[in-house]
Design a protein around this motif. Structure first.
Motif, PDB file in Angstrom:
ATOM      1  N   ASP A  35     -13.142 -70.401 -19.364  1.00 40.11           N
ATOM      2  CA  ASP A  35     -13.926 -71.246 -18.459  1.00 40.11           C
ATOM      3  C   ASP A  35     -13.039 -71.561 -17.252  1.00 40.11           C
ATOM      4  O   ASP A  35     -12.075 -72.327 -17.358  1.00 40.11           O
ATOM      5  CB  ASP A  35     -14.336 -72.526 -19.200  1.00 40.11           C
ATOM      6  CG  ASP A  35     -15.242 -73.411 -18.349  1.00 40.11           C
ATOM      7  OD1 ASP A  35     -15.096 -73.388 -17.097  1.00 40.11           O
ATOM      8  OD2 ASP A  35     -16.077 -74.124 -18.922  1.00 40.11           O
ATOM      9  N   VAL A  47     -21.376 -71.711 -25.504  1.00 37.03           N
ATOM     10  CA  VAL A  47     -21.934 -71.455 -24.165  1.00 37.03           C
ATOM     11  C   VAL A  47     -23.139 -72.359 -23.923  1.00 37.03           C
ATOM     12  O   VAL A  47     -24.005 -72.497 -24.794  1.00 37.03           O
ATOM     13  CB  VAL A  47     -22.359 -69.968 -24.044  1.00 37.03           C
ATOM     14  CG1 VAL A  47     -23.037 -69.721 -22.691  1.00 37.03           C
ATOM     15  CG2 VAL A  47     -21.157 -69.058 -24.191  1.00 37.03           C
ATOM     16  N   ASN A  48     -23.206 -73.018 -22.750  1.00 38.31           N
ATOM     17  CA  ASN A  48     -24.377 -73.839 -22.410  1.00 38.31           C
ATOM     18  C   ASN A  48     -24.699 -73.673 -20.927  1.00 38.31           C
ATOM     19  O   ASN A  48     -24.002 -72.938 -20.201  1.00 38.31           O
ATOM     20  CB  ASN A  48     -24.126 -75.309 -22.778  1.00 38.31           C
ATOM     21  CG  ASN A  48     -22.859 -75.849 -22.123  1.00 38.31           C
ATOM     22  OD1 ASN A  48     -22.588 -75.581 -20.946  1.00 38.31           O
ATOM     23  ND2 ASN A  48     -22.084 -76.607 -22.883  1.00 38.31           N
ATOM     24  N   LYS A  52     -22.039 -71.705 -18.340  1.00 33.09           N
ATOM     25  CA  LYS A  52     -22.264 -70.261 -18.464  1.00 33.09           C
ATOM     26  C   LYS A  52     -21.957 -69.457 -17.192  1.00 33.09           C
ATOM     27  O   LYS A  52     -21.685 -68.270 -17.269  1.00 33.09           O
ATOM     28  CB  LYS A  52     -23.668 -69.964 -18.998  1.00 33.09           C
ATOM     29  CG  LYS A  52     -24.796 -70.102 -18.007  1.00 33.09           C
ATOM     30  CD  LYS A  52     -26.087 -69.722 -18.714  1.00 33.09           C
ATOM     31  CE  LYS A  52     -26.907 -68.822 -17.815  1.00 33.09           C
ATOM     32  NZ  LYS A  52     -28.304 -68.743 -18.209  1.00 33.09           N
ATOM     33  N   GLU A  53     -21.961 -70.121 -16.020  1.00 36.62           N
ATOM     34  CA  GLU A  53     -21.638 -69.415 -14.776  1.00 36.62           C
ATOM     35  C   GLU A  53     -20.128 -69.313 -14.531  1.00 36.62           C
ATOM     36  O   GLU A  53     -19.678 -68.585 -13.654  1.00 36.62           O
ATOM     37  CB  GLU A  53     -22.287 -70.109 -13.563  1.00 36.62           C
ATOM     38  CG  GLU A  53     -23.810 -70.201 -13.624  1.00 36.62           C
ATOM     39  CD  GLU A  53     -24.485 -68.837 -13.738  1.00 36.62           C
ATOM     40  OE1 GLU A  53     -23.993 -67.880 -13.114  1.00 36.62           O
ATOM     41  OE2 GLU A  53     -25.488 -68.731 -14.483  1.00 36.62           O
ATOM     42  N   ALA A  66     -22.906 -63.538 -21.281  1.00 35.91           N
ATOM     43  CA  ALA A  66     -23.030 -63.971 -22.670  1.00 35.91           C
ATOM     44  C   ALA A  66     -24.228 -63.286 -23.306  1.00 35.91           C
ATOM     45  O   ALA A  66     -25.351 -63.403 -22.813  1.00 35.91           O
ATOM     46  CB  ALA A  66     -23.186 -65.482 -22.723  1.00 35.91           C
TER      47      ALA A  66
END
Ligand SMILES: [Zn+2]
Length: 321
Positions: A35, A47-48, A52-53, A66
């Motif tokens: 991250d 991952v949320n 996620k970006e 992902a």
């Protein structure tokens, strides 16, 4: 040796080749990403929408995709990725990042067999000199068999600070160190390896830098847990003394350890002394008896000769009758 994770690894050269071929191919399913905003490792299960970006591959710094609707959810590169990473370099950067979260590790005992060549020679010279001058030749094997094979015990190494990928200059050429730990201002290098353990050339360079170095076997970890490992499992492995061994000990420490071993040897010789005394006494007794025996055998020869002369005389006299 503590067995923190509770299993033993078996090193298998053939399996290494098969596994490497499998893992070095493209389309690797990565279980962990970096991250870039939070500056920490993220598992696929964490991952949320918020992170996620920001999830990247640390090898190429490109974004990871992902893949969640999959039997084994994982990260992968975008189709047009130029990343040249393989599983080996992947495990390397994940390990380096994970080490930044670790405050202490268990380090293994220093085995005589693991000593750097020149230190090993110095140890062996002292070892032989002390034993040869104190233990009778006939008892040396028995005495050596009981001696410990390590110079230090396993212990905990506190990590105050960590640096990764530091380059050092030596007379033998530059060398890149993966992990440099600082503990009370004292450096210890950690070199993770997957398919290529530290070779003699690198050991020679480490000796020039004169910093104690641990080698860390990541191959065994992947062999046991598979490529879809959990971060917590890898972290436990990195903290445990599994898969670690010393490849170089700095001169100052080595001299202390050598001195400690010398003291240990003197204690062991004292402890062994009754066996030596017993052996010397028996040896003397056996010598005395052997002397007596050889004298008796001499006498026996003379008496037998006399007997046979007399017997012949009787025989000759008998013939004359
Ligand atoms: Zn990449």
């Amino acid at each position: 040796m503590t067995n923190a994770i509770g299993f033993l690894f078996v090193y298998n050269q053939n399996y290494l080749i098969i596994l490497n071929k499998k893992m070095l191919k493209s389309n690797i399913k990565y279980p962990v990403a970096f991250d870039s905003v939070q500056e920490k490792l993220i598992e696929i299960s964490k991952v949320n929408i918020e992170n996620k970006e920001n999830l990247i591959c640390k090898d190429c710094n490109e974004s990871f995709v992902a893949v969640l609707n999959h039997q084994t959810p994982h990260f992968k590169h975008k189709p047009k990725s130029n990343c040249t990473a393989n599983f080996e370099s992947y495990v390397h950067w994940v390990t380096k990042e994970l080490f930044k979260e670790i405050k202490s590790i268990n380090v293994p005992e220093l085995l005589i067999d693991d000593l750097f060549e020149k230190q090993r020679e110095k140890f062996q010279l002292l070892y032989n000199k002390i034993i040869d001058s104190n233990i009778p030749e006939e008892l040396r094997f028995e005495f050596k068999n009981e001696l410990k094979r390590n110079l230090t015990d396993a212990q905990v190494l506190q990590i105050d600070k960590i640096e990764t990928e530091k380059e050092y200059k030596t007379d033998l050429g530059n060398v890149l160190i993966d992990i440099v730990t600082l503990s009370h201002n004292e450096k210890v290098f950690i070199e993770p390896f997957f398919s290529n353990p530290i070779n003699q050339e690198k050991k020679n360079k480490l000796s020039e830098i004169d910093t104690s170095t641990l080698m860390l076997n990541l191959f065994d970890f992947i062999e046991y847990f598979g490529s879809n490992f959990e971060l917590e499992t890898l972290k436990k492995y990195l903290i445990s003394d599994e898969g670690k061994n010393w490849v170089y000990i700095k001169k100052e420490d080595f001299d202390i350890f050598l001195n400690n071993y010398e003291n240990y040897l003197s204690e062991e010789i004292k402890r062994f002394n009754p066996v030596i005394v017993l052996y010397e006494n028996k040896k003397e007794e056996i010598l005395k008896i052997n002397n007596k025996l050889s004298k008796l055998f001499n006498k026996k020869d003379i008496i037998e000769k006399k007997i046979s002369i007399l017997q012949n005389k009787v025989y000759d006299l008998g013939k004359e009758i």
